[in-house]
Design a protein around this motif. Structure first.
Motif, PDB file in Angstrom:
ATOM      1  N   PRO A 177      16.208 -12.680   6.929  1.00 54.54           N
ATOM      2  CA  PRO A 177      15.883 -12.461   5.501  1.00 54.54           C
ATOM      3  C   PRO A 177      16.504 -11.032   4.973  1.00 54.54           C
ATOM      4  O   PRO A 177      16.185 -10.168   5.521  1.00 54.54           O
ATOM      5  N   ALA A 178      16.918 -10.969   3.725  1.00 53.60           N
ATOM      6  CA  ALA A 178      17.209  -9.671   2.945  1.00 53.60           C
ATOM      7  C   ALA A 178      17.071  -9.723   1.562  1.00 53.60           C
ATOM      8  O   ALA A 178      17.288 -11.019   1.066  1.00 53.60           O
ATOM      9  N   ILE A 179      16.705  -8.925   0.829  1.00 53.87           N
ATOM     10  CA  ILE A 179      16.444  -8.944  -0.633  1.00 53.87           C
ATOM     11  C   ILE A 179      17.783  -9.352  -1.371  1.00 53.87           C
ATOM     12  O   ILE A 179      18.782  -8.499  -1.177  1.00 53.87           O
ATOM     13  N   GLY A 180      17.917 -10.275  -2.066  1.00 52.00           N
ATOM     14  CA  GLY A 180      19.316 -10.395  -2.745  1.00 52.00           C
ATOM     15  C   GLY A 180      20.107 -11.634  -1.948  1.00 52.00           C
ATOM     16  O   GLY A 180      21.165 -11.945  -2.289  1.00 52.00           O
ATOM     17  N   SER A 181      19.868 -11.780  -0.665  1.00 52.91           N
ATOM     18  CA  SER A 181      20.638 -12.695   0.272  1.00 52.91           C
ATOM     19  C   SER A 181      20.654 -14.022  -0.352  1.00 52.91           C
ATOM     20  O   SER A 181      19.561 -14.734  -0.978  1.00 52.91           O
ATOM     21  N   GLN A 182      21.664 -14.832   0.090  1.00 56.02           N
ATOM     22  CA  GLN A 182      21.600 -16.290  -0.146  1.00 56.02           C
ATOM     23  C   GLN A 182      21.235 -16.939   1.084  1.00 56.02           C
ATOM     24  O   GLN A 182      21.860 -17.145   2.160  1.00 56.02           O
ATOM     25  N   VAL A 183      20.016 -17.740   0.984  1.00 55.10           N
ATOM     26  CA  VAL A 183      19.475 -18.430   2.027  1.00 55.10           C
ATOM     27  C   VAL A 183      19.955 -19.838   2.036  1.00 55.10           C
ATOM     28  O   VAL A 183      20.175 -20.533   0.883  1.00 55.10           O
ATOM     29  N   PHE A 184      20.273 -20.362   3.375  1.00 60.69           N
ATOM     30  CA  PHE A 184      20.826 -21.777   3.301  1.00 60.69           C
ATOM     31  C   PHE A 184      19.954 -22.548   4.337  1.00 60.69           C
ATOM     32  O   PHE A 184      19.502 -21.948   5.249  1.00 60.69           O
TER      33      PHE A 184
ATOM     34  N   GLY B  94      23.472  -1.052  -1.086  1.00 62.19           N
ATOM     35  CA  GLY B  94      23.242  -1.249   0.359  1.00 62.19           C
ATOM     36  C   GLY B  94      22.212  -2.483   0.228  1.00 62.19           C
ATOM     37  O   GLY B  94      21.998  -3.067  -0.779  1.00 62.19           O
ATOM     38  N   ILE B  95      21.670  -3.041   1.370  1.00 64.53           N
ATOM     39  CA  ILE B  95      20.849  -3.894   1.207  1.00 64.53           C
ATOM     40  C   ILE B  95      19.491  -3.972   2.070  1.00 64.53           C
ATOM     41  O   ILE B  95      19.578  -3.340   3.264  1.00 64.53           O
ATOM     42  N   ARG B  96      18.217  -4.268   1.458  1.00 63.74           N
ATOM     43  CA  ARG B  96      16.828  -4.221   2.277  1.00 63.74           C
ATOM     44  C   ARG B  96      16.872  -5.494   3.094  1.00 63.74           C
ATOM     45  O   ARG B  96      16.724  -6.619   2.529  1.00 63.74           O
ATOM     46  N   SER B  97      16.884  -5.337   4.469  1.00 67.66           N
ATOM     47  CA  SER B  97      16.953  -6.494   5.340  1.00 67.66           C
ATOM     48  C   SER B  97      15.742  -6.424   6.517  1.00 67.66           C
ATOM     49  O   SER B  97      15.316  -5.299   6.806  1.00 67.66           O
ATOM     50  N   ALA B  98      15.525  -7.530   7.047  1.00 63.37           N
ATOM     51  CA  ALA B  98      14.471  -7.545   8.224  1.00 63.37           C
ATOM     52  C   ALA B  98      15.267  -7.387   9.367  1.00 63.37           C
ATOM     53  O   ALA B  98      14.927  -7.460  10.262  1.00 63.37           O
ATOM     54  N   ASP B  99      16.812  -7.461   9.231  1.00 59.58           N
ATOM     55  CA  ASP B  99      17.499  -7.458  10.411  1.00 59.58           C
ATOM     56  C   ASP B  99      17.592  -6.237  10.909  1.00 59.58           C
ATOM     57  O   ASP B  99      18.037  -5.221  10.250  1.00 59.58           O
ATOM     58  N   PRO B 100      17.086  -5.781  12.126  1.00 61.56           N
ATOM     59  CA  PRO B 100      17.596  -4.541  12.741  1.00 61.56           C
ATOM     60  C   PRO B 100      18.606  -3.854  12.735  1.00 61.56           C
ATOM     61  O   PRO B 100      18.841  -2.789  12.679  1.00 61.56           O
ATOM     62  N   ALA B 101      19.879  -4.753  12.588  1.00 62.63           N
ATOM     63  CA  ALA B 101      21.124  -4.110  12.705  1.00 62.63           C
ATOM     64  C   ALA B 101      21.450  -3.404  11.489  1.00 62.63           C
ATOM     65  O   ALA B 101      22.477  -2.670  11.228  1.00 62.63           O
ATOM     66  N   TYR B 102      20.588  -3.886  10.315  1.00 60.45           N
ATOM     67  CA  TYR B 102      20.767  -3.289   8.883  1.00 60.45           C
ATOM     68  C   TYR B 102      19.703  -2.236   8.441  1.00 60.45           C
ATOM     69  O   TYR B 102      19.554  -1.883   7.513  1.00 60.45           O
ATOM     70  N   ALA B 103      19.087  -1.728   9.700  1.00 60.03           N
ATOM     71  CA  ALA B 103      17.834  -0.743   9.386  1.00 60.03           C
ATOM     72  C   ALA B 103      18.394   0.589   8.732  1.00 60.03           C
ATOM     73  O   ALA B 103      17.404   0.634   7.851  1.00 60.03           O
ATOM     74  N   GLY B 104      19.540   0.993   8.910  1.00 61.33           N
ATOM     75  CA  GLY B 104      19.864   2.083   8.021  1.00 61.33           C
ATOM     76  C   GLY B 104      20.769   2.071   6.899  1.00 61.33           C
ATOM     77  O   GLY B 104      21.374   2.833   6.247  1.00 61.33           O
ATOM     78  N   LYS B 105      20.542   0.553   6.379  1.00 59.28           N
ATOM     79  CA  LYS B 105      21.564   0.119   5.245  1.00 59.28           C
ATOM     80  C   LYS B 105      20.926  -0.184   4.039  1.00 59.28           C
ATOM     81  O   LYS B 105      21.461  -0.638   2.967  1.00 59.28           O
ATOM     82  N   ALA B 106      19.514   0.117   4.020  1.00 59.10           N
ATOM     83  CA  ALA B 106      18.776  -0.122   2.801  1.00 59.10           C
ATOM     84  C   ALA B 106      19.051   0.884   1.858  1.00 59.10           C
ATOM     85  O   ALA B 106      19.341   2.143   1.920  1.00 59.10           O
ATOM     86  N   PRO B 107      18.716   0.510   0.386  1.00 55.82           N
ATOM     87  CA  PRO B 107      19.008   1.258  -0.759  1.00 55.82           C
ATOM     88  C   PRO B 107      18.232   2.395  -0.473  1.00 55.82           C
ATOM     89  O   PRO B 107      17.047   2.524  -0.072  1.00 55.82           O
ATOM     90  N   GLN B 108      18.614   3.675  -0.951  1.00 57.44           N
ATOM     91  CA  GLN B 108      18.160   4.525  -0.820  1.00 57.44           C
ATOM     92  C   GLN B 108      17.406   4.989  -2.341  1.00 57.44           C
ATOM     93  O   GLN B 108      18.107   5.030  -3.309  1.00 57.44           O
ATOM     94  N   VAL B 109      15.926   5.290  -2.170  1.00 58.79           N
ATOM     95  CA  VAL B 109      15.322   5.211  -3.520  1.00 58.79           C
ATOM     96  C   VAL B 109      15.139   6.839  -3.814  1.00 58.79           C
ATOM     97  O   VAL B 109      14.475   7.542  -3.001  1.00 58.79           O
ATOM     98  N   PRO B 110      15.596   7.130  -4.869  1.00 58.30           N
ATOM     99  CA  PRO B 110      15.326   8.706  -5.080  1.00 58.30           C
ATOM    100  C   PRO B 110      14.203   9.082  -5.156  1.00 58.30           C
ATOM    101  O   PRO B 110      13.159   8.444  -5.795  1.00 58.30           O
ATOM    102  N   ALA B 111      13.975  10.298  -4.678  1.00 55.78           N
ATOM    103  CA  ALA B 111      12.403  10.922  -4.639  1.00 55.78           C
ATOM    104  C   ALA B 111      12.035  11.230  -5.957  1.00 55.78           C
ATOM    105  O   ALA B 111      12.963  11.701  -6.820  1.00 55.78           O
ATOM    106  N   GLU B 112      11.071  10.758  -6.365  1.00 51.33           N
ATOM    107  CA  GLU B 112      10.434  11.173  -7.724  1.00 51.33           C
ATOM    108  C   GLU B 112      10.389  12.751  -7.960  1.00 51.33           C
ATOM    109  O   GLU B 112       9.612  13.135  -6.989  1.00 51.33           O
ATOM    110  N   LYS B 113      10.639  13.023  -9.130  1.00 48.67           N
ATOM    111  CA  LYS B 113      10.283  14.568  -9.484  1.00 48.67           C
ATOM    112  C   LYS B 113       9.167  14.586  -9.835  1.00 48.67           C
ATOM    113  O   LYS B 113       8.680  13.959 -10.535  1.00 48.67           O
ATOM    114  N   PRO B 114       8.304  15.453  -9.032  1.00 43.99           N
ATOM    115  CA  PRO B 114       6.949  15.554  -9.190  1.00 43.99           C
ATOM    116  C   PRO B 114       6.518  16.140 -10.600  1.00 43.99           C
ATOM    117  O   PRO B 114       7.400  16.770 -11.250  1.00 43.99           O
TER     118      PRO B 114
END
Length: 262
Positions: free
Chosen positions: A89-96, A157-177
């Motif tokens: 599964p992935a966030i926003g994926s279409q499940v069948f 990008g997509i946040r996924s449980a698939d190991p093949a997509y480990a480096g393709k998750a959306p990058q969350v900008p670091a919050e400015k302190p």
């Protein structure tokens, strides 16, 4: 900023509670999604789970990222053709669901190690075969009914449980302190009594401009004035005259930084 996955899922979840029409004592598949989705008006009064996903994608302005179809089987083929298919599964994926993915479909809005959490059209609350509306569902990931997942090519990008997509998750900008630097109250001046004077005295001492006899108090007296003059002697850019006893707004900011605030 809302990303593409968040946008479609927000639209889909807002439809929770929507119901199709009824006639003759039964739900009849008459719903708005077919009429409101370009190219799918013909599918009204037919099974509409895939049409619901197409409608959501169109409303989100990302129709090109999902198959525009009323057929689950066509949706599976669409993702597989584009090599956007996964068993995870992935966030926003279409499940069948079902044999070959042709029985039912929905959108994944979250997942964990055991379950997927979905929003689905043309389903129900009790698990019966007759769908009637839009519901949020919780299903086991390893349930045999779950066939697989189509991955939209989100710009972020997509946040996924698939190991093949480990480096393709959306990058969350670091919050400015959050800064601890505060502005100087205009009432803080020689001879005044103000709560911020105590803060000024503490900062002067911490930054090395003490000692301030009698501190810490709320009174801007002679000893505080002497300490401020020492600050100005070492930082002449912030004083208005020789041995200036009044801290200014810019000087107060500089003093805070010297005392270690950021």
């Amino acid at each position: 900023m809302t990303n593409q996955a968040q946008k479609i899922l927000g639209i889909a979840k807002a439809e929770k509670g929507y119901h199709e029409g009824r006639s003759g004592g039964h739900w009849n598949n008459d719903q708005k999604y077919s009429d409101e989705t370009p190219g799918l008006k013909w599918s009204d009064k037919m099974a509409w789970c895939a049409t619901f996903v197409s409608w959501c994608a169109n409303k989100a302005g990302i129709a090109s990222l999902y198959p525009v179809t009323a057929s689950c089987a066509t949706g599976v083929a669409w993702f597989k053709q584009r090599k956007r298919w996964s068993a995870y599964p992935a966030i926003g994926s279409q499940v069948f669901y079902g044999s070959g993915g042709g029985a039912h479909t929905g959108l994944v809005y979250d997942y964990d190690a055991t379950y997927i959490y979905t929003v689905e059209g043309n389903t129900n609350a009790d698990g019966s075969a007759e769908g009637d509306g839009v519901y949020l569902k919780k299903r086991r990931r390893k349930d045999a009914y779950v066939y697989g997942y189509g991955y939209p090519a989100f710009a972020e990008g997509i946040r996924s449980a698939d190991p093949a997509y480990a480096g393709k998750a959306p990058q969350v900008p670091a919050e400015k302190p959050a800064t601890k630097i505060v502005a100087l109250n205009s009432a803080v001046k020689p001879g005044a009594t103000h709560a911020q004077v105590a803060e000024l005295q503490q900062l002067l001492i911490k930054a090395g401009y003490g000692p301030i006899k009698g501190a810490v108090t709320k009174f801007y007296g002679t000893e505080t004035q002497k300490a401020v003059a020492r600050f100005h002697d070492r930082n002449p850019a912030y004083r208005s005259g020789l041995h200036d006893p009044r801290i200014g707004p810019k000087g107060f900011v500089a003093l805070q930084k010297q005392a270690g605030r950021r």
